[in-house]
Motif scaffolding. Structure first.
Motif, mmCIF file in Angstrom:
data_model
loop_
_atom_site.group_PDB
_atom_site.id
_atom_site.type_symbol
_atom_site.label_atom_id
_atom_site.label_comp_id
_atom_site.label_asym_id
_atom_site.label_seq_id
_atom_site.Cartn_x
_atom_site.Cartn_y
_atom_site.Cartn_z
ATOM 1 N N ALA A 71 7.698 14.996 -3.314
ATOM 2 C CA ALA A 71 6.781 15.048 -4.458
ATOM 3 C C ALA A 71 7.339 14.246 -5.624
ATOM 4 O O ALA A 71 6.609 13.480 -6.280
ATOM 5 N N ALA A 72 8.631 14.404 -5.909
ATOM 6 C CA ALA A 72 9.252 13.656 -7.004
ATOM 7 C C ALA A 72 9.299 12.166 -6.688
ATOM 8 O O ALA A 72 9.077 11.314 -7.567
ATOM 9 N N PHE A 73 9.575 11.839 -5.439
ATOM 10 C CA PHE A 73 9.588 10.441 -5.003
ATOM 11 C C PHE A 73 8.217 9.818 -5.265
ATOM 12 O O PHE A 73 8.105 8.681 -5.729
ATOM 13 N N GLY A 74 7.165 10.585 -4.979
ATOM 14 C CA GLY A 74 5.806 10.110 -5.191
ATOM 15 C C GLY A 74 5.434 9.929 -6.652
ATOM 16 O O GLY A 74 4.479 9.205 -6.970
ATOM 17 N N GLU A 75 6.177 10.581 -7.562
ATOM 18 C CA GLU A 75 5.933 10.376 -8.988
ATOM 19 C C GLU A 75 6.309 8.955 -9.418
ATOM 20 O O GLU A 75 5.778 8.433 -10.401
ATOM 21 N N VAL A 76 7.218 8.347 -8.669
ATOM 22 C CA VAL A 76 7.723 7.019 -9.022
ATOM 23 C C VAL A 76 7.026 5.922 -8.225
ATOM 24 O O VAL A 76 6.681 4.864 -8.765
ATOM 25 N N HIS A 77 6.817 6.162 -6.948
ATOM 26 C CA HIS A 77 6.220 5.157 -6.071
ATOM 27 C C HIS A 77 4.785 5.543 -5.724
ATOM 28 O O HIS A 77 4.524 6.675 -5.301
ATOM 29 N N ASP A 78 3.878 4.597 -5.845
ATOM 30 C CA ASP A 78 2.467 4.864 -5.602
ATOM 31 C C ASP A 78 2.082 4.835 -4.128
ATOM 32 O O ASP A 78 0.996 5.283 -3.762
ATOM 33 N N GLY A 79 2.929 4.284 -3.288
ATOM 34 C CA GLY A 79 2.596 4.146 -1.876
ATOM 35 C C GLY A 79 2.467 5.479 -1.179
ATOM 36 O O GLY A 79 2.861 6.526 -1.708
ATOM 37 N N PRO A 80 1.923 5.475 0.040
ATOM 38 C CA PRO A 80 1.759 6.730 0.796
ATOM 39 C C PRO A 80 3.102 7.331 1.171
ATOM 40 O O PRO A 80 4.064 6.612 1.469
ATOM 41 N N LEU A 81 3.167 8.636 1.156
ATOM 42 C CA LEU A 81 4.372 9.351 1.567
ATOM 43 C C LEU A 81 4.278 9.666 3.052
ATOM 44 O O LEU A 81 3.194 9.902 3.580
ATOM 45 N N PRO A 82 5.403 9.685 3.740
ATOM 46 C CA PRO A 82 5.361 10.014 5.169
ATOM 47 C C PRO A 82 5.014 11.479 5.386
ATOM 48 O O PRO A 82 5.221 12.313 4.508
ATOM 49 N N GLU A 83 4.498 11.778 6.552
ATOM 50 C CA GLU A 83 4.232 13.166 6.911
ATOM 51 C C GLU A 83 5.562 13.918 7.018
ATOM 52 O O GLU A 83 6.529 13.411 7.584
ATOM 53 N N HIS A 84 5.595 15.100 6.445
ATOM 54 C CA HIS A 84 6.789 15.941 6.523
ATOM 55 C C HIS A 84 6.773 16.667 7.861
ATOM 56 O O HIS A 84 5.943 17.541 8.111
ATOM 57 N N VAL A 85 7.699 16.309 8.728
ATOM 58 C CA VAL A 85 7.791 16.901 10.065
ATOM 59 C C VAL A 85 8.921 17.937 10.082
ATOM 60 O O VAL A 85 10.040 17.647 9.640
ATOM 61 N N VAL A 86 8.632 19.119 10.572
ATOM 62 C CA VAL A 86 9.642 20.179 10.681
ATOM 63 C C VAL A 86 10.286 20.105 12.068
ATOM 64 O O VAL A 86 9.596 20.160 13.086
ATOM 65 N N ASP A 87 11.600 19.967 12.086
ATOM 66 C CA ASP A 87 12.376 19.907 13.319
ATOM 67 C C ASP A 87 13.446 20.999 13.255
ATOM 68 O O ASP A 87 14.450 20.841 12.560
ATOM 69 N N PRO A 88 13.256 22.121 13.964
ATOM 70 C CA PRO A 88 14.217 23.230 13.903
ATOM 71 C C PRO A 88 15.629 22.857 14.342
ATOM 72 O O PRO A 88 16.567 23.631 14.115
ATOM 73 N N GLY A 89 15.785 21.698 14.961
ATOM 74 C CA GLY A 89 17.117 21.265 15.331
ATOM 75 C C GLY A 89 18.032 21.094 14.143
ATOM 76 O O GLY A 89 19.262 21.155 14.265
ATOM 77 N N TRP A 90 17.439 20.894 12.960
ATOM 78 C CA TRP A 90 18.223 20.729 11.731
ATOM 79 C C TRP A 90 18.562 22.056 11.060
ATOM 80 O O TRP A 90 19.238 22.079 10.033
ATOM 81 N N ASP A 91 18.098 23.166 11.626
ATOM 82 C CA ASP A 91 18.377 24.473 11.027
ATOM 83 C C ASP A 91 19.888 24.728 10.933
ATOM 84 O O ASP A 91 20.666 24.245 11.760
ATOM 85 N N GLU A 92 20.262 25.507 9.946
ATOM 86 C CA GLU A 92 21.651 25.929 9.796
ATOM 87 C C GLU A 92 21.979 27.002 10.833
ATOM 88 O O GLU A 92 21.071 27.623 11.411
ATOM 89 N N TYR A 93 23.277 27.223 11.096
ATOM 90 C CA TYR A 93 23.667 28.383 11.893
ATOM 91 C C TYR A 93 23.244 29.640 11.132
ATOM 92 O O TYR A 93 23.106 29.629 9.901
ATOM 93 N N LEU A 94 23.023 30.723 11.855
ATOM 94 C CA LEU A 94 22.564 31.965 11.236
ATOM 95 C C LEU A 94 23.771 32.739 10.741
ATOM 96 O O LEU A 94 24.506 33.340 11.539
ATOM 97 N N ILE A 95 24.000 32.733 9.447
ATOM 98 C CA ILE A 95 25.209 33.334 8.881
ATOM 99 C C ILE A 95 25.359 34.816 9.228
ATOM 100 O O ILE A 95 26.440 35.244 9.653
ATOM 101 N N PRO A 96 24.321 35.646 9.095
ATOM 102 C CA PRO A 96 24.518 37.075 9.404
ATOM 103 C C PRO A 96 24.883 37.334 10.866
ATOM 104 O O PRO A 96 25.388 38.407 11.193
ATOM 105 N N ALA A 97 24.621 36.364 11.747
ATOM 106 C CA ALA A 97 24.916 36.565 13.165
ATOM 107 C C ALA A 97 26.332 36.160 13.548
ATOM 108 O O ALA A 97 26.766 36.418 14.667
#
Length: 227
Positions: A71-97
């Motif tokens: 969103a902040a990037f889009g405040e500066v650049h007028d071009g289209p923003l890429p689709e935000h893709v969620v990839d659970p592979g980037w998740d952190e380890y589960l600290i409580p576990a």
């Protein structure tokens, strides 16, 4: 040659590190974390004309940070923003576990929390298997996510990837040959919403910079936090 900007999530509320159920409308970031993500988006907009892809882990703090950066990037650049893709592979380890890991109530004492977390991570990297995910499984999962981001970077592409301190520094540790037992030392130095720049070429991944946060720690800004 492609480029990947790895961004650590902004400051997250205490419930992000709890095993208790979290309401669907609970914020992924604190108010400070939201501003940190925005400042990082503005900083990256100074350096990059466009992102060709944007991915994040599926944790609320990662998703909210990626959205804030774009969103902040889009405040500066007028071009289209890429689709935000969620990839659970980037998740952190589960600290409580983690075996013997810190409990949410320790979060209020950063030093005590970090001490218990570091000890738990040492047991985990040594092979303790009484958690939901072994360290070897974590390495395999996050390495696969990195491979997917590398494919997105391709030739001349610029990728935004938002994750957490552990997952980002686990990658750096592999690239630099840092022993698993020393990996937590890298992780605890990561600043919220800092960014790490990677070049992707024929010889693989090259770390150009790590944990950049001058845009957050400048005297007239004062937004740098570790937790």
């Amino acid at each position: 040659m492609g480029v990947i900007y790895l961004v650590r999530h902004g400051q997250a509320p205490m419930h992000a590190y709890s095993t208790d159920p979290v309401p669907a409308d609970a914020p992924g970031l604190t108010d400070l974390g939201v501003e940190q993500a925005r400042r990082t988006g503005l900083e990256l907009a100074r350096q990059v004309p466009a992102f060709t892809a944007a991915v994040s882990g599926g944790l609320a703090r990662q998703v909210a940070t990626c959205a804030g950066v774009l969103a902040a990037f889009g405040e500066v650049h007028d071009g289209p923003l890429p689709e935000h893709v969620v990839d659970p592979g980037w998740d952190e380890y589960l600290i409580p576990a983690l075996p013997g890991g810190p409990t949410p109530d320790m979060y209020r004492s950063p030093a005590a929390y970090q001490q218990v977390l570091d000890a738990a991570l040492l047991r985990w990297t040594a092979g303790a298997a009484d958690s939901d995910e072994t360290y070897a499984e974590y390495q395999e999962r996050t390495s696969a996510a990195v491979d997917r981001a590398v494919e997105l970077a391709g030739s001349g592409q610029t990728v935004l990837a938002v994750s957490s301190a552990g997952t980002i520094t686990a990658l750096i540790a592999r690239l630099w040959g840092v022993p698993a037992q020393a990996w937590p030392t890298l992780a605890r130095a990561m600043v919220n919403a800092s960014y790490t720049k990677l070049l992707v070429g024929r010889r693989g991944i090259t770390v150009v910079s790590m944990n950049e946060h001058a845009h957050l720690s400048a005297a007239d800004v004062g937004l740098a936090t570790f937790r």
